[in-house]
Design a protein around this motif. Structure first.
Motif, short mmCIF file in Angstrom:
data_model
loop_
_atom_site.label_atom_id
_atom_site.label_comp_id
_atom_site.label_asym_id
_atom_site.label_seq_id
_atom_site.Cartn_x
_atom_site.Cartn_y
_atom_site.Cartn_z
N VAL A 92 0.85 -1.20 0.00
CA VAL A 92 0.00 0.00 0.00
C VAL A 92 0.88 1.25 0.00
O VAL A 92 0.61 2.22 -0.72
CB VAL A 92 -0.97 -0.01 1.21
N GLY A 93 1.95 1.24 0.80
CA GLY A 93 2.86 2.38 0.84
C GLY A 93 3.56 2.60 -0.49
O GLY A 93 3.66 3.74 -0.97
N LEU A 94 4.04 1.53 -1.11
CA LEU A 94 4.71 1.68 -2.40
C LEU A 94 3.75 2.11 -3.50
O LEU A 94 4.12 2.90 -4.38
CB LEU A 94 5.39 0.36 -2.78
N THR A 95 2.51 1.63 -3.45
CA THR A 95 1.51 2.06 -4.42
C THR A 95 1.21 3.55 -4.27
O THR A 95 1.11 4.28 -5.26
CB THR A 95 0.22 1.24 -4.25
N THR A 96 1.11 3.99 -3.02
CA THR A 96 0.86 5.42 -2.77
C THR A 96 2.01 6.28 -3.27
O THR A 96 1.79 7.31 -3.91
CB THR A 96 0.64 5.65 -1.26
N VAL A 97 3.24 5.84 -3.01
CA VAL A 97 4.41 6.59 -3.48
C VAL A 97 4.47 6.60 -5.01
O VAL A 97 4.77 7.63 -5.62
CB VAL A 97 5.70 6.01 -2.85
N ALA A 98 4.16 5.46 -5.63
CA ALA A 98 4.19 5.40 -7.10
C ALA A 98 3.15 6.32 -7.72
O ALA A 98 3.44 7.04 -8.69
CB ALA A 98 3.98 3.96 -7.56
#
Length: 171
Positions: free
Chosen positions: A104-110
């Protein structure tokens, strides 16, 4: 040793124990559900980014300070948050929770990176921002993305699970 010195040393011991550093050094750290500190970090960093984007030529200092404060708070989230580090032993539930939260964190950053880069390129193409302003905005945006990666996984893990009651509260 006088009573005043003893009270001061006892106060120092309690304040160090409150930080959790001795428990972290001993490997007996208690993982906490941090629900509101990541929200505060994200609100500060998002407000700072909005300030930087809407006022690119002047008063960028205010936005940058808000982003850095949010970034600093977000960097403390993985230390005391509910997610275990990769070096710690974790059961299946904790590994799945860590995996989901980091995704979820990496998706948000992407997604934030995709929107931010295209916003910067389009504002430069329309000649609203100069190269110097775009460079300054990209630096602020990089700190914002690091704040996102520090706070969003902890926020997801904290709000996705319910904290267990302590042993002292059950009795």
């Amino acid at each position: 040793m006088s009573d005043r010195q003893h009270r001061f040393l006892a106060w120092l011991d309690r304040s160090v124990m409150w930080t959790g550093v001795p428990a972290m050094a001993a490997g007996t750290q208690r993982k906490r559900h941090l629900r509101w500190p990541p929200v505060v970090a994200l609100v500060l960093a998002s407000g700072g980014l909005i300030w930087c984007v809407t006022n690119p030529a002047h008063d960028v200092f205010i936005g940058s300070v808000l982003i850095i404060v949010g970034f600093s708070i977000a960097n403390l989230m993985p230390i005391w948050g509910p997610l275990r580090r990769f070096s710690e032993r974790a059961d299946e539930f904790e590994r799945q929770q860590r995996r989901d939260s980091l995704l979820v964190g990496l998706t948000t950053v992407a997604l934030a990176g995709f929107v931010g880069i295209w916003l910067t390129v389009s504002l430069m193409a329309m000649q609203i921002w100069s190269a110097a302003v775009a460079q300054q905005e990209l630096i602020s945006f990089a700190f914002y993305m690091m704040a996102l990666f520090g706070a969003v996984p902890t926020l997801h893990a904290s709000w996705h699970t319910r904290p267990l009651a302590d042993e002292d509260e059950r009795c």
